[in-house]
Scaffold this motif. Structure first.
Motif, short mmCIF file in Angstrom:
data_model
loop_
_atom_site.label_atom_id
_atom_site.label_comp_id
_atom_site.label_asym_id
_atom_site.label_seq_id
_atom_site.Cartn_x
_atom_site.Cartn_y
_atom_site.Cartn_z
N UNK A 1 37.96 21.73 27.74
CA UNK A 1 38.84 22.89 27.87
C UNK A 1 38.04 24.19 27.93
N UNK A 2 38.58 25.17 28.61
CA UNK A 2 38.04 26.53 28.58
C UNK A 2 38.11 27.04 27.14
N UNK A 3 37.06 27.74 26.69
CA UNK A 3 37.10 28.27 25.33
C UNK A 3 37.90 29.57 25.28
N UNK A 4 37.54 30.49 26.17
CA UNK A 4 38.28 31.74 26.19
C UNK A 4 38.15 32.40 27.55
N UNK A 5 39.01 33.34 27.80
CA UNK A 5 38.96 34.06 29.07
C UNK A 5 38.50 35.49 28.78
N UNK A 6 37.54 35.95 29.59
CA UNK A 6 36.95 37.27 29.31
C UNK A 6 37.71 38.38 30.02
N UNK A 7 38.04 38.14 31.29
CA UNK A 7 38.70 39.21 32.05
C UNK A 7 40.16 38.88 32.29
N UNK A 8 41.02 39.79 31.90
CA UNK A 8 42.43 39.58 32.20
C UNK A 8 42.67 39.94 33.66
N UNK A 9 41.93 40.93 34.13
CA UNK A 9 41.92 41.27 35.55
C UNK A 9 40.64 40.72 36.13
N UNK A 10 40.70 39.96 37.22
CA UNK A 10 39.46 39.39 37.76
C UNK A 10 38.44 40.47 38.13
N UNK A 11 37.16 40.21 37.84
CA UNK A 11 36.12 41.17 38.22
C UNK A 11 35.59 40.88 39.61
N UNK A 12 35.81 39.67 40.08
CA UNK A 12 35.41 39.32 41.45
C UNK A 12 36.67 39.20 42.29
N UNK A 13 36.76 40.02 43.34
CA UNK A 13 37.95 39.98 44.17
C UNK A 13 37.93 38.72 45.05
N UNK A 14 39.08 38.41 45.65
CA UNK A 14 39.16 37.27 46.57
C UNK A 14 38.11 37.39 47.68
N UNK A 15 37.96 38.61 48.18
CA UNK A 15 37.00 38.83 49.27
C UNK A 15 35.59 38.51 48.79
N UNK A 16 35.23 39.01 47.62
CA UNK A 16 33.87 38.80 47.13
C UNK A 16 33.62 37.32 46.79
N UNK A 17 34.67 36.59 46.43
CA UNK A 17 34.52 35.16 46.21
C UNK A 17 34.08 34.47 47.51
N UNK A 18 34.74 34.86 48.59
CA UNK A 18 34.37 34.29 49.89
C UNK A 18 32.97 34.72 50.30
#
Ligand code: ADP
Ligand code: ZN
Ligand code: ZN
Length: 803
Positions: free
Chosen positions: A65-82
């Motif tokens: 399982x994931x332990x915790x989530x750091x960003x409630x708002x993603x720091x990497x946008x969909x574009x930057x993921x691509x």
């Protein structure tokens, strides 16, 4: 719910996403591009969510399982993921490296190992003492105390437990603010009940009641209300004042210049270029423009106008400049035009300052970023324009992993957003100009200076003749006379010392000959050990000659001087001149660069002496003389771009003179006045130089006619380095197409860095469709086998230098 996570571990075979289970309570806030903490092996690491899905193909019972989530708002946008996927392929890096490079350093994780005391019984006194009264101490304490063996024993026995704590590098800056509580009734009753001697408290409340502004920092209260900590604290205890924390941005200090925002009526040429860019903006075309304009032709003015259009249409813009901290004047022009809609990002900022600037972009609080290379990853969501000024600069290529070129990233993003890219330069890179000539880029040209000044007159000074006539100084008669004349007229002088960190060639002072490799047309590099000259392209090697092979002179030796030595000579020759020196030594502290420029701009010095740092961006009206002390240094770099770099540099420095009303003159001192790069610097005409240089590139099969890939192998042991370089070279030779040239292995121009010996192999090709696939296979061999031997293998597709 399952997420795919790219974990913060750079190693093969970890270079793929791992599946993790999302705990139910996190399901609603999980998003692609957010960072999470996950268990990995027996550690805890940071990771990026790259995908969300319902099911995993793996055995669910084995998933963690994931332990915790750091960003409630993603720091990497969909574009930057691509984009990160594309970069991983394009630069052959790990996906995690591509993701990390897009974020400011402040968001990168630092890992800290901590030791928790679980069971005291059975632990020796010495180890227990390290804990003192605490339950948790850092791993380093055990390391320092030399108790690692005990540590391991107690970890095994279960007395201790090892935790990895992930910390974020940077923090938000928080400031306390004070205000009256909302309940006015309470305030008034308290005020009337204050004891008589509480004068200060009474004054503060009464002052606050009369103010429009409601919240104040302590500094503001002290300043405006003449109060003190003690009084504020007393009122908080009485419940009259309340305090709350507010996040603030760090103020980036910059010196004040006495300039205003000028809006010029554009020249016809400027207007024409701007309309073409505007058309592409209107039509959402991802055209790449090459804006070729001589120095002072008003390119920046075009950038400002095009960006303004983007902003007016609700879009954002990225403005890249090379090493922006070096051009404070440039930043000023953007701040003056766009005020607080501008974020600034460059290496001169602290980690915290960069973090703040990045968040302004991420939150959509600014519309423009003016920044160095990494600002190309600015997380704007609605880009309307990308500009790279001085597009030929090699700083746009990152020399470390991931080895990306900002120009390539810019073009990728412009495709994504359907917006134009503008590459600007007075001396475009050969690659870009060749692309523009073929119509791949759209060429825009400015032939004239914006204020219609003529380009400065350039005089080429033959230093061999100076030596013959008995002048052993580093100042030719011409240059020395010119300096004297300008000093008398109280005009300003820029003296440029062409210095490269690595430039060791052997030059004949009588005839200017530099010993070159017969096979490669590249200067041989001087190696002190064994007094050898080596070619780093083909491996050819010969002893340093005692006499010049051309003219038999004995004045043939290693070439190079420091700025300090030049400064001493200036003081001797022109004792009354006020000199400012700008080089790595005088610009170490933050802001010193800007300070020196301001002093010079304010007329506090007559001469500015400096290295490459002063070649760009200077725009001062009183500079009428530029002296290049030694043009030859870059000319003889062991690099096929040596001539191009020299021409660019000479043109850029010359462009500092006579930019305003007064006419400028330039003296370029050289031992090789007949070299075409120097000859064309005289006229500062780019095109003739371009054509000549293209012939040379074609003849010796260099870019842009051929592509290059550099493979380097390093190891502390010279034998191993050379052995594995040979293995890599042989493997490539056997696996790449027959038409592809695999050259080497040879020792690198810088043959040893940080005690690691460096060998290299150069791949030259016109078309090699299987290149990336084969290189990936080689990387796999390296990551599974060679790495265990301590070998480091690096691959640079399209290297900007091959030293
Ligand atoms: P570049 O970026 O091409 O070197 P700049 O944009 O810095 O050129 O312009 C050079 C100088 O000319 C600057 O001092 C600038 O303020 C001025 N300038 C630019 N455009 C105009 C114009 N249309 N009319 C008058 N001066 C201008
Ligand atoms: Zn000679
Ligand atoms: Zn050679």
């Amino acid at each position: 719910m399952i997420v795919e996570v790219i974990v913060d571990v750079s190693a093969y075979p970890i270079d793929r996403p791992f599946d993790y289970i999302v705990p139910e309570k996190l399901e609603t806030i999980i998003e692609r591009g957010s960072r999470v903490h996950v268990p990995f092996g027996n550690r805890k690491v940071l990771g990026f969510i790259t995908n969300i899905k319902e099911h995993s193909d793996l055995d669910m019972s084995k998933l963690k399982e994931i332990i915790s989530i750091i960003d409630v708002e993603p720091v990497i946008t969909e574009e930057l993921l691509q984009l990160s996927k594309w970069m991983t392929n394009k630069t052959l890096c790990y996906e995690i490296d591509a993701l990390q490079v897009m974020l400011p350093a402040a968001l990168r994780a630092t890992y800290k190992k901590e030791i928790r005391l679980v069971e005291r019984d059975g632990v020796d006194i010495e180890s227990l003492a390290l804990f003192g009264s605490k339950e948790i101490v850092s791993y380093e304490i055990f390391e320092k105390a030399g108790l690692l063996r005990q540590l391991k024993k107690y970890l095994d026995q279960g007395n201790f437990q090892l935790d990895t704590v992930i910390k974020q590098h940077g923090k938000m800056k928080i400031i306390a603010q004070y205000r009256l509580v909302e309940n006015m009734e309470l305030v008034h009753t308290q005020l009337s009940e204050l004891p008589k001697n509480a004068i200060k408290q009474k004054e503060l409340i009464e002052w606050l009641l009369t103010q429009k502004q409601s919240t104040y920092t302590m500094a503001e209260l002290k300043d405006s209300a003449q109060t003190n900590n003690h009084t504020v604290k007393a009122l908080i205890e009485k419940g009259i004042l309340e305090t709350k924390n507010k996040e603030i941005y760090r103020e980036i200090s910059s010196l004040e210049y006495n300039d205003k925002d000028h809006r010029f009526k554009l020249t016809d040429e400027q207007q024409e270029a701007l309309s073409k860019i505007n058309d592409a903006q209107n039509n959402n075309e991802h055209t790449t423009f090459l804006l070729h304009g001589i120095t002072g032709s008003g390119k920046t003015e075009i950038y400002l106008n095009a960006i303004e259009k983007s902003i007016n249409e609700g879009k954002e813009a990225i403005m890249l400049v090379p090493e922006i901290s070096l051009t404070p004047q440039m930043t000023r022009r953007f701040k003056l035009r766009f005020h607080d809609q501008v974020a600034v990002m460059h290496s001169g900022l602290s980690v915290g300052e960069k973090f703040d600037e990045w968040r302004k972009i991420w939150r959509g609080e600014v519309k423009v970023v003016v920044g160095a290379r990494s600002a190309i990853f600015a997380p704007f969501k609605n880009l309307g324009l990308i500009i790279l000024d001085e597009e030929h600069e090699s700083t746009y290529k990152q020399e470390d992993i991931p080895r990306y070129h900002a120009r390539d990233v810019a073009i990728w993003r412009s495709n994504f957003h359907q917006c134009p890219v503008v590459l600007g330069s007075a001396t475009p890179s050969l690659e870009s100009y060749a692309r523009a000539s073929k119509g791949v880029y759209s060429l825009l040209t400015l032939h004239m200076r914006a204020k219609e000044q003529s380009l400065p007159v350039v005089n080429i000074v033959d230093m061999r003749a100076e030596l013959k006539s008995g002048n052993r100084s580093m100042f030719s008669i011409d240059l020395a006379d010119a300096v004297r004349e300008k000093l008398e007229k109280k005009e300003q002088i820029v003296l440029f010392l062409n210095k490269r960190g690595f430039s060791s060639f052997v030059l004949c002072r009588d005839c200017g000959t530099v010993v070159e490799c017969d096979n490669c047309d590249i200067s041989l590099t001087y190696h002190r050990e064994g007094e050898q000259l080596k070619c780093h392209y083909c491996g050819h090697q010969e002893p340093v000659p005692k006499q010049c092979p051309e003219c038999s002179s004995e004045h043939i030796r290693f070439f190079g001087t420091g700025t300090q030595k030049v400064e001493e000579e200036i003081t001797k020759l022109f004792p009354y001149a006020r000199v400012l020196r700008m080089d790595v030594d005088t610009t170490r502290t933050k802001g010193s660069h800007e300070r020196i420029l301001k002093q010079f701009g304010d007329g506090e010095a007559d001469i500015l002496l400096g290295t490459q740092m002063i070649a760009k961006g200077l725009d001062f009206p009183n500079i009428t003389l530029v002296g290049v002390l030694n043009a030859d240094t870059t000319l003889h770099l062991a690099d096929f771009r040596a001539a191009e770099k020299t021409f660019q540099l000479m043109t850029q420095v010359s462009g500092r003179a006579g930019r305003h009303d007064k006419e400028g003159q330039v003296h370029i001192q050289t031992y090789t006045p007949e070299h075409y790069a120097i000859e064309y610097s005289k006229s500062q005409l780019y095109e003739p130089f371009y054509h000549k240089e293209m012939q040379v590139r074609k003849q010796f099969e260099y870019p842009p006619f051929y592509y290059l890939t550099l493979v380097q192998v390093t190891h502390e042991n010279v034998m191993l380095a050379s052995e594995y370089a040979k293995l890599a070279t042989d493997w490539l030779r056997a696996n790449l197409s027959a038409s592809t040239m695999v050259i080497g292995p040879t020792s690198s121009a810088i043959s040893k860095i940080q005690n690691r010996y460096r060998y290299q192999c150069l791949i030259k090709y016109k078309k090699e469709p299987i290149l990336v696939e084969k290189l990936q296979q080689l990387i796999k061999i390296y990551r599974t086998e060679w790495i265990k031997k301590g070998i480091i293998l690096t691959i640079d597709l399209d290297p900007s230098t091959i030293l």
